[in-house]
Write an enzyme that holds these catalytic residues in place. Structure first.
Site, PDB file in Angstrom:
ATOM      1  N   ALA A 130       0.676  -1.096  -0.016  1.00 12.77           N
ATOM      2  CA  ALA A 130      -0.060   0.156   0.061  1.00 12.77           C
ATOM      3  C   ALA A 130       0.873   1.244   0.111  1.00 12.77           C
ATOM      4  CB  ALA A 130      -0.846  -0.001   1.258  1.00 12.77           C
TER       5      ALA A 130
ATOM      6  N   GLU B 165      -1.781 -11.342  -5.425  1.00 10.33           N
ATOM      7  CA  GLU B 165      -3.023 -11.591  -6.052  1.00 10.33           C
ATOM      8  C   GLU B 165      -3.444  -9.854  -5.845  1.00 10.33           C
ATOM      9  OE1 GLU B 165      -5.697 -13.716  -3.839  1.00 10.33           O
ATOM     10  OE2 GLU B 165      -6.511 -11.934  -2.754  1.00 10.33           O
TER      11      GLU B 165
ATOM     12  N   ASN C  17      -7.231  -2.917 -10.834  1.00 11.46           N
ATOM     13  CA  ASN C  17      -6.294  -2.017  -9.874  1.00 11.46           C
ATOM     14  C   ASN C  17      -5.171  -1.379 -10.847  1.00 11.46           C
ATOM     15  OD1 ASN C  17      -4.091  -1.316  -7.968  1.00 11.46           O
ATOM     16  ND2 ASN C  17      -5.159  -2.423  -6.392  1.00 11.46           N
TER      17      ASN C  17
ATOM     18  N   TYR D 114       3.225  -4.184 -11.450  1.00  6.86           N
ATOM     19  CA  TYR D 114       3.313  -5.778 -11.282  1.00  6.86           C
ATOM     20  C   TYR D 114       4.233  -6.169 -12.594  1.00  6.86           C
ATOM     21  CZ  TYR D 114       1.152  -5.167  -6.904  1.00  6.86           C
ATOM     22  OH  TYR D 114       0.503  -4.788  -5.620  1.00  6.86           O
TER      23      TYR D 114
END
Length: 161
Positions: free
Chosen positions: A82, A115, A120, A126
């Site tokens: 986060a 995951e 998102n 990623y």
């Protein structure tokens, strides 16, 4: 301790004493509509398990973000990552992810799994870091409004770009 390149952030190892900062970042970073955030009790419970580690990003003493990971045998999972809204798009997430991969590789971890909710924006990060999608969990997240969202599963072999 690692400095994020060209930024006034530092990445450091964290522990139970850092849970208040984790919760500040969690509350700011995760929109309640998507049902992704963990409670303080959930974070404390996982931090107490062997093979779990926490990375904290700080701008001076202000928590900018965090990553929570778990290693099992020769694999690791990025449980949560986060970045607070005001620190987004400044390299904090990339620095946390990079440090997580370095730490995992130093512990002889061969693969890192994660995951993420479909849609998102972190998916781009990623993929840029070499993660490939390996699966989909249909209807995994349930938002506050009752709407469901898929979870996409990714993995990355470490030591390979």
């Amino acid at each position: 301790m690692t400095l994020a390149a060209d930024l006034a952030f530092r990445i450091e190892s964290g522990g139970m004493a850092d849970l208040p900062d984790v919760m500040v970042a969690m509350g700011d970073a995760f929109d309640p509509e998507y049902g992704e955030a963990w409670t303080e009790a959930q974070c404390a419970g996982i931090l107490g398990l062997p093979g779990t580690w926490l990375l904290i990003a700080r701008a001076d003493e202000d928590p900018a973000g965090f990553a929570l990971l778990r290693t099992i045998a020769d694999e690791a999972e990025l449980l949560l990552i986060a970045v607070r809204n005001r620190y987004r798009r400044q390299g904090v997430g990339r620095a946390l992810l990079s440090q997580a991969m370095e730490d995992a590789q130093a512990e002889s971890v061969g693969q890192l799994h994660l995951e993420v909710r479909s849609g998102n924006p972190a998916i781009e990060l990623y993929r840029e870091a070499g993660f490939v999608q390996v699966g989909t969990r249909r209807g995994y997240y349930r938002g506050r409004s009752g709407k469901v969202f898929d979870a996409l599963t990714f993995k990355r072999r470490l030591g390979v770009i």
